[in-house]
Design an enzyme around this catalytic site. Structure first.
Site, PDB file in Angstrom:
ATOM      1  N   SER A 167       7.079  -2.064  -4.492  1.00 40.88           N
ATOM      2  CA  SER A 167       6.527  -0.809  -5.120  1.00 40.88           C
ATOM      3  C   SER A 167       5.188  -0.937  -5.604  1.00 40.88           C
ATOM      4  O   SER A 167       4.323  -0.867  -4.768  1.00 40.88           O
ATOM      5  CB  SER A 167       7.719  -0.538  -6.254  1.00 40.88           C
ATOM      6  OG  SER A 167       7.445   0.624  -6.803  1.00 40.88           O
ATOM      7  N   ASP A 193       8.272  -1.012   0.109  1.00 37.79           N
ATOM      8  CA  ASP A 193       8.422   0.331  -0.121  1.00 37.79           C
ATOM      9  C   ASP A 193       7.229   0.542  -1.457  1.00 37.79           C
ATOM     10  O   ASP A 193       7.723   0.908  -2.406  1.00 37.79           O
ATOM     11  CB  ASP A 193       9.707   0.984  -0.915  1.00 37.79           C
ATOM     12  CG  ASP A 193       9.927   2.274  -0.506  1.00 37.79           C
ATOM     13  OD1 ASP A 193       9.320   3.003   0.536  1.00 37.79           O
ATOM     14  OD2 ASP A 193      10.643   3.197  -1.393  1.00 37.79           O
ATOM     15  N   ARG A 207      -5.734   2.022  -2.867  1.00 43.94           N
ATOM     16  CA  ARG A 207      -4.385   1.527  -2.314  1.00 43.94           C
ATOM     17  C   ARG A 207      -4.239   0.461  -1.454  1.00 43.94           C
ATOM     18  O   ARG A 207      -5.293   0.072  -1.064  1.00 43.94           O
ATOM     19  CB  ARG A 207      -3.544   3.020  -1.839  1.00 43.94           C
ATOM     20  CG  ARG A 207      -4.299   3.313  -0.601  1.00 43.94           C
ATOM     21  CD  ARG A 207      -3.556   4.390   0.204  1.00 43.94           C
ATOM     22  NE  ARG A 207      -4.381   4.796   1.153  1.00 43.94           N
ATOM     23  CZ  ARG A 207      -4.381   4.397   2.275  1.00 43.94           C
ATOM     24  NH1 ARG A 207      -4.029   3.179   2.711  1.00 43.94           N
ATOM     25  NH2 ARG A 207      -5.553   5.124   3.282  1.00 43.94           N
ATOM     26  N   ASP A 212      -6.919  -5.007   3.623  1.00 38.73           N
ATOM     27  CA  ASP A 212      -6.679  -6.094   2.432  1.00 38.73           C
ATOM     28  C   ASP A 212      -6.400  -7.523   2.890  1.00 38.73           C
ATOM     29  O   ASP A 212      -6.311  -8.467   2.169  1.00 38.73           O
ATOM     30  CB  ASP A 212      -5.657  -5.375   1.548  1.00 38.73           C
ATOM     31  CG  ASP A 212      -6.191  -4.128   0.823  1.00 38.73           C
ATOM     32  OD1 ASP A 212      -7.654  -4.236   0.787  1.00 38.73           O
ATOM     33  OD2 ASP A 212      -5.683  -3.367   0.586  1.00 38.73           O
ATOM     34  N   HIS A 278      15.068   2.748  -2.642  1.00 33.59           N
ATOM     35  CA  HIS A 278      13.616   2.230  -3.073  1.00 33.59           C
ATOM     36  C   HIS A 278      13.776   0.671  -2.785  1.00 33.59           C
ATOM     37  O   HIS A 278      13.156   0.071  -1.883  1.00 33.59           O
ATOM     38  CB  HIS A 278      13.414   2.357  -4.417  1.00 33.59           C
ATOM     39  CG  HIS A 278      11.835   2.362  -4.723  1.00 33.59           C
ATOM     40  ND1 HIS A 278      10.900   2.382  -3.905  1.00 33.59           N
ATOM     41  CD2 HIS A 278      11.371   1.928  -5.647  1.00 33.59           C
ATOM     42  CE1 HIS A 278       9.586   1.961  -4.448  1.00 33.59           C
ATOM     43  NE2 HIS A 278      10.129   1.566  -5.959  1.00 33.59           N
TER      44      HIS A 278
END
Ligand SMILES: *[C@@H]1O[C@H](CO)[C@@H](O)[C@H](O)[C@H]1NC(C)=O
Ligand SMILES: *[C@@H]1O[C@H](CO)[C@@H](O)[C@H](O)[C@H]1NC(C)=O
Length: 498
Positions: A167, A193, A207, A212, A278
């Site tokens: 998350s 997720d 984000r 990354d 989720h």
């Protein structure tokens, strides 16, 4: 996927939405990138608690930045990789149960041992959603600082780091990857997720993105929109983005099933059940550790509609990959969107098949298309699969669709095919027979299934099936027809059946 648990989605989203409305005036980037670099040198201790786990039941041993003795005490082995779990936004300031399941699976399910760690940032995550989002950058910076310190003090390479973020934790991982100084990137980031609100559509630096880490994979499980927002991020954010069951919503998470869950586990289960789709991302990943020999395959596809037609089961040129820990880490420039179907519980793996059925309809009337098939494989037979085509069969047409099986039936050798339209169609059939008494038997009359072509996703095998005897090409309502392989010689086939 009808009748979604609107109520639960709504409640979860209400919190998100409320948070984001309040958050607007707070601004979203108070901890800027440049400021992070400035303060990096000064970082002496972290607000995040970093824990290491020595065995599967361990509750964690805290390692502290700039305290090498804690590494030794907690059993950090610098010659092994470090897998660090990063949790998400918290509504109750407790570490969620899945964390212990993930720790246990990493400790017990891997042939090669790894250091298993947790970034516990509950004190910063148990806040208003927007505040937690802001804190995610700070925590990312602390994770980066920890990794740099491990490099300096323990001869540990950042390429050996695998961050697993759930998350909001997925974006924490992304920030960690972008804040770490120097040219080298950390090894891998897995996003379970990744959070959607305040991240969907934002620039890659705000984000998680493929930049990354050396390798980034993401599993999207709850991207169904409600009032323009979805809990999980929809857009691709990784080298490989997996969308199980389309990524919107997961099987077994429907309201009715959730009610059963609540009846069984009491009201405490409510928050758990809200997060069903989720959190499914986590359980799919844990499943990949526990059932490593049975990995779930996923296939590159443009959208779920094409996937449901079975059009995307190809593996050429890296178009398929395995979901979870053991993914083939083949870097791609662009994000690849991969789709798969899953079961509603562990083991989640299914076997994917494309069926292409060529119908020839010589009837005057369109045919209502409901059929059942029984699949016979070298290992097992699978009872009755019902197929309802979404349009009537009016003339000659080949239909393509996806069939999934929960078990491995081995190589498919025979298909029993039945047109299920019961009484109504038996009557029509009989009418046809009386009105047009066939003088010389035409090769094709009535409704005919010419061939059934099958492609197995898991084995990439293509097969063709024909009616067992040429006389019986017409389908009669409620009568079962047998289709056998007609793309290989019978000796070879007999051997396989033995
Ligand atoms: C660290 O891991 C390596 C590789 O598994 C192993 O050979 C070594 O004994 C470990 N060191 C310690 C101190 O446990
Ligand atoms: C359907 O296929 C059959 C056999 O191949 C052929 O005879 C017939 O003309 C075709 N009908 C249409 C409408 O294309």
């Amino acid at each position: 996927m009808e009748s979604p648990p609107c109520v639960s989605i709504f409640l979860v989203l209400c919190v998100f939405i409320q948070s984001s409305i309040h958050g607007q005036s707070l601004g979203l980037d108070p901890v800027g990138r440049s400021r992070a670099v400035e303060t990096k040198e000064a970082l002496q201790e972290t607000k995040t608690r970093f824990l290491l786990f020595e065995d599967e039941t361990d509750k964690g041993c805290q390692i502290r930045l700039n305290h090498p003795d804690t590494l030794q005490r907690c059993g950090f082995n610098s010659s092994l990789p470090l897998v660090m779990i990063i949790h998400g936004w918290s509504v109750d300031r407790f570490l969620e149960n899945w964390i212990w399941q993930m720790v246990a699976a990493l400790k017990s399910g891997l042939a090669q041992p790894v250091n298993v760690g947790l970034a516990d940032w509950l004190s910063l995550a148990y806040r208003h959603y927007t505040v937690a989002v802001r804190n995610a950058r700070l925590v990312g910076r602390e994770v980066a600082a920890l990794i740099q310190w491990l490099e300096e003090s323990a001869q540990f390479s950042r390429s050996n780091v695998h961050l697993i973020g759930y998350s909001l934790g997925a974006h924490v991982s992304g920030f960690a990857g972008s804040y770490i100084s120097g040219k080298q990137k950390i090894g891998r980031i897995t996003a379970l997720d990744a959070a959607g609100p305040l991240f969907e559509g934002s620039s890659p630096s705000d984000r998680l993105s493929p930049d990354d880490a050396n390798f980034v994979d993401a599993i999207h499980t709850f991207t169904r929109e409600h009032v323009g927002l979805s809990v999980g991020i929809k857009q691709p954010i990784a080298h490989y983005d997996f969308y199980p069951n389309g990524g919107y919503f997961q099987p077994g998470c429907h309201l009715l099933e959730l009610y059963k869950h609540i009846t069984k586990h009491g009201l405490n289960a409510i928050t758990q059940t809200f997060k069903c789709s989720h959190e499914r991302s986590v359980h799919l990943f844990v499943d990949s550790l526990l059932h490593a020999s049975q990995p779930s395959m996923a296939y590159q596809c443009s959208d779920m509609a094409s996937f449901s037609q079975g059009l995307c089961l190809g593996c050429k040129r890296g178009r398929c990959n395995t979901l979870g820990y053991h993914i083939r880490q083949q870097r791609q420039g662009k994000s690849k969107r991969l789709f798969l179907a899953t079961r509603a519980q562990s083991p989640f793996k299914v076997y994917h098949y494309q069926f292409k059925i060529q119908f020839i309809n010589h009837l005057e009337k369109p045919v209502e298309p409901t059929f059942t098939m029984t699949l016979h494989g070298t290992k097992e037979e699978n009872q009755k699969i019902t197929i309802t085509l979404d349009e009537e069969i009016t003339s000659n047409k080949t239909y393509s669709f996806l069939i999934t099986l929960d078990v491995d039936i081995g190589e498919l050798i025979m298909i029993k095919f039945k047109w299920e339209n019961g009484a109504v169609w038996t009557n029509v059939w009989n009418t046809v027979q009386t009105i047009i008494p066939w003088t010389r038997r035409p090769l094709y009359s009535g409704l005919v299934v010419k061939t059934i072509k099958v492609k197995a996703g898991e084995t990439q095998q293509r097969m063709t099936f024909c009616s067992e005897n040429m006389d019986g090409l017409q389908l009669h309502p409620t009568q079962e027809k047998t289709f056998v392989r007609c793309d290989m010689n019978s000796k070879k086939l007999k051997k396989k059946i033995r």
